[in-house]
Design a protein around this motif. Sequence first.
Motif, PDB file in Angstrom:
ATOM      1  N   THR A 164       0.848  -1.186   0.000  1.00 16.39           N
ATOM      2  CA  THR A 164       0.000   0.000   0.000  1.00 16.39           C
ATOM      3  C   THR A 164       0.884   1.236   0.000  1.00 16.39           C
ATOM      4  O   THR A 164       1.710   1.407   0.895  1.00 16.39           O
ATOM      5  N   HIS A 165       0.730   2.083  -1.013  1.00 20.51           N
ATOM      6  CA  HIS A 165       1.581   3.271  -1.056  1.00 20.51           C
ATOM      7  C   HIS A 165       0.890   4.481  -0.447  1.00 20.51           C
ATOM      8  O   HIS A 165      -0.347   4.573  -0.425  1.00 20.51           O
ATOM      9  N   SER A 166       1.703   5.394   0.056  1.00 21.65           N
ATOM     10  CA  SER A 166       1.230   6.676   0.562  1.00 21.65           C
ATOM     11  C   SER A 166       2.154   7.750   0.005  1.00 21.65           C
ATOM     12  O   SER A 166       3.316   7.858   0.412  1.00 21.65           O
ATOM     13  N   VAL A 167       1.649   8.495  -0.973  1.00 26.38           N
ATOM     14  CA  VAL A 167       2.460   9.526  -1.617  1.00 26.38           C
ATOM     15  C   VAL A 167       2.345  10.815  -0.817  1.00 26.38           C
ATOM     16  O   VAL A 167       1.247  11.227  -0.451  1.00 26.38           O
ATOM     17  N   VAL A 168       3.491  11.434  -0.553  1.00 26.81           N
ATOM     18  CA  VAL A 168       3.539  12.711   0.155  1.00 26.81           C
ATOM     19  C   VAL A 168       4.042  13.764  -0.813  1.00 26.81           C
ATOM     20  O   VAL A 168       5.091  13.593  -1.445  1.00 26.81           O
ATOM     21  N   PHE A 169       3.293  14.851  -0.951  1.00 27.01           N
ATOM     22  CA  PHE A 169       3.630  15.939  -1.859  1.00 27.01           C
ATOM     23  C   PHE A 169       5.037  16.452  -1.584  1.00 27.01           C
ATOM     24  O   PHE A 169       5.423  16.696  -0.441  1.00 27.01           O
ATOM     25  N   GLY A 170       5.821  16.640  -2.660  1.00 32.13           N
ATOM     26  CA  GLY A 170       7.211  17.058  -2.527  1.00 32.13           C
ATOM     27  C   GLY A 170       7.404  18.449  -1.959  1.00 32.13           C
ATOM     28  O   GLY A 170       8.535  18.844  -1.667  1.00 32.13           O
ATOM     29  N   ILE A 267      -3.026   5.056   0.713  1.00 26.66           N
ATOM     30  CA  ILE A 267      -3.469   5.930   1.801  1.00 26.66           C
ATOM     31  C   ILE A 267      -2.941   7.317   1.467  1.00 26.66           C
ATOM     32  O   ILE A 267      -1.735   7.481   1.213  1.00 26.66           O
ATOM     33  N   LEU A 268      -3.820   8.294   1.430  1.00 29.19           N
ATOM     34  CA  LEU A 268      -3.413   9.653   1.072  1.00 29.19           C
ATOM     35  C   LEU A 268      -3.896  10.606   2.160  1.00 29.19           C
ATOM     36  O   LEU A 268      -5.075  10.612   2.518  1.00 29.19           O
ATOM     37  N   TYR A 269      -2.977  11.402   2.665  1.00 27.27           N
ATOM     38  CA  TYR A 269      -3.297  12.275   3.798  1.00 27.27           C
ATOM     39  C   TYR A 269      -3.883  13.594   3.322  1.00 27.27           C
ATOM     40  O   TYR A 269      -3.429  14.189   2.351  1.00 27.27           O
ATOM     41  N   PRO A 277      -3.555  15.414  10.282  1.00 32.77           N
ATOM     42  CA  PRO A 277      -4.018  15.015   8.950  1.00 32.77           C
ATOM     43  C   PRO A 277      -4.688  13.642   8.979  1.00 32.77           C
ATOM     44  O   PRO A 277      -4.357  12.784   9.805  1.00 32.77           O
ATOM     45  N   LYS A 278      -5.644  13.458   8.083  1.00 28.55           N
ATOM     46  CA  LYS A 278      -6.387  12.199   7.992  1.00 28.55           C
ATOM     47  C   LYS A 278      -5.794  11.339   6.888  1.00 28.55           C
ATOM     48  O   LYS A 278      -5.634  11.797   5.762  1.00 28.55           O
ATOM     49  N   GLY A 279      -5.505  10.074   7.217  1.00 35.00           N
ATOM     50  CA  GLY A 279      -5.034   9.126   6.215  1.00 35.00           C
ATOM     51  C   GLY A 279      -6.217   8.481   5.521  1.00 35.00           C
ATOM     52  O   GLY A 279      -6.794   7.513   6.015  1.00 35.00           O
ATOM     53  N   VAL A 280      -6.598   9.031   4.371  1.00 31.64           N
ATOM     54  CA  VAL A 280      -7.756   8.531   3.630  1.00 31.64           C
ATOM     55  C   VAL A 280      -7.373   7.227   2.924  1.00 31.64           C
ATOM     56  O   VAL A 280      -6.449   7.197   2.123  1.00 31.64           O
ATOM     57  N   GLN A 281      -8.082   6.163   3.247  1.00 33.68           N
ATOM     58  CA  GLN A 281      -7.759   4.818   2.750  1.00 33.68           C
ATOM     59  C   GLN A 281      -8.680   4.459   1.583  1.00 33.68           C
ATOM     60  O   GLN A 281      -9.896   4.493   1.703  1.00 33.68           O
ATOM     61  N   HIS A 282      -8.065   4.091   0.446  1.00 32.44           N
ATOM     62  CA  HIS A 282      -8.834   3.719  -0.746  1.00 32.44           C
ATOM     63  C   HIS A 282      -8.601   2.260  -1.121  1.00 32.44           C
ATOM     64  O   HIS A 282      -7.485   1.739  -0.987  1.00 32.44           O
TER      65      HIS A 282
END
Length: 657
Positions: A164-170, A267-269, A277-282
């Motif tokens: 499961t990846h979680s990308v964080v904006f650079g 999971i995208l925060y 921040p909320k970790g939105v799970q898709h």
Amino acid sequence: MSTTESILEEPQAFLPHASVAAYAAISGMDAYRALVAEAERDYPAFWARLARETLQWKTPFSSVLDESRAPFYEWFRDGTLNASYNCLDRHVEAGNGDHVAVIFEADDGTVTQVTYRALLERVCRFANALRTRGIKKGDRVVIYMPMSIEGIVAMQACARIGATHSVVFGGFSSKSLNERIVNVGAVALVTCDEQMRGGKALPLKNIADEALAMGGCEAVKSVIVYRRTGGKVAWHEGRDLWMHELTQAEEGTCEPEWVNAEHPLFILYTSGSTGVPKGVQHSTGGFLMWAAQTMKWTFDAKRSDVFWCTADIGWITGHSYIAYGPTAIGATQVVFEGVPTWPNAGRFWQMIAKHRVTVFYTAPTAIRSLIKLAESDPKVHPDRFDLTTLRLLGTVGEPINPAAWTWFYEHVGHSHCPVIDTWWQTETGGHMIAPMPGATPLVPGSCTLPLPGIMAAVVDETGRDVPNGQGGILVIKRPWPSMLRNVWGDPDRYTKSYFPEELGGKLYLAGDGAVRDEDTGYFTITGRIDDVLNVSGHRLGTMEIESALVANPLVAEAAVVGRADDTTGEVVVAFVVLKGKRPTGDDAIAIANELRAWVGKEIGPIAKPKEIRFGENLPKTRSGKIMRRLLRSLAAGEEITQDVSTLENPAILDQLG
């Protein structure tokens, strides 16, 4: 829907051009109505048909929608599939391996093209490298990358092995990155030495090292680094590994991990109304199906198109309409590393002409900025460029005002391309309310009608529908496949945030206000109803910014509100009380600049307040509650007309005004 035709009598309405309607997969309002009726007639069967037609399943599903644990809904739960296989392998197997998947333009203008066959091989090599590092199905991998082919490869490689990846904006700071690594329990981090934006190198690896050094990241055993610039970076032997060295040693084929449709793809925060921040799970199946389906419906995308979404992979738009949606339908897309104003403000228009872009999807903030620059410098005006390949325009992130919509339509679309104003969220996974280009009459400023199967409504504080023409709270009445499944590690926050008991516990609360046109039923979004700001399409929690300000040793108290802005939609305005005396003149300017830089370091540059005002106190009731509605009026420069009799210190309003 029978009243939709009345909009044709309105002078501001734009009918689909005959050539657009003829080309479209959904042509005319009758075709749209037929899909809406199909969903209303048999909701599960409607979604089952789309899922079977849109995706390739390893194990076909028999269960469509399980509502037994509502609001923790499950879709296609007994079906298995793989997102990477659906985005890559099936196109190669169908004989389209030589079709161009990505046209990548670097910050300096260098162009690289990658076919579906080549992209599949790169993903497989990186997926094998992840497996070699011991990363497996269910593990979480944080991706802190710039816009690049390698960023997409990293996302798809995680999907390929079931991680499961979680990308964080650079653009986020080391502190924000650390919080996300810790919260998601990441075992690996993928980053790069530096990213290039507007001719400047930004040190992502150094920021990542700072984040890991803050503590709580002991589970991270691998830091995989893409060499973008060759810039000097610190190196931790055994933990840090070069991406190119890892992948060179691996095979170019990799058997996909077939996962359950409900398996967390990412999971995208996103910012909420609290400071955390909320970790939105898709999920995998529902998210991927809707990303692909909305590519076909909203953008009317075909394999022959050159699609360009200008978003960043660090946001949901980059997930749905860069990494997954375009590849799921086998389209060609442009991926851009740089910024729209460098080396000049004609960069977007130059790229559209050079790459013969047909579908262009960008943010209202970018459009409004480029309008100002184009009107002041004819050399960068879109009228100077060959944009004749364009057939469709889209906007995302915030409502687009009618003036910007009209300029975009006339000068970029040459009064021919429909402008598709899309309303959706990180939590929805894909478009929810948006026109269909070959069917829906367009009205500037309105996102028009819900897509088929999306049961949107405007209600009051008790969950009751309000009449058309009356403002209220935007909700979705029925679950849909691409909806978020949870807030990572916090199911209680999921239910309270999105399915509050005040609305009956089954209506999805979008957090936006809306109004429907009295005659047409068209939706117009009126803004957030909670303590979340929308700055250039980025959601920022006011409490998160307030917490960052108060963490500064100079600050005793802070309150943050939004102010409308012609370019960015909203800007951040902070009201600050220092521990020392209230500063004035040059001292106030210096401290304000120091606090802006502090917020940039704590959260990221996008959260920096546009304006900071200092006071000896904040306007509060006698019970100590900050009167934020008064601060909003002060920030907007409005005269205070509200009742201030409950204020403990009404004189403070003059000081802060």
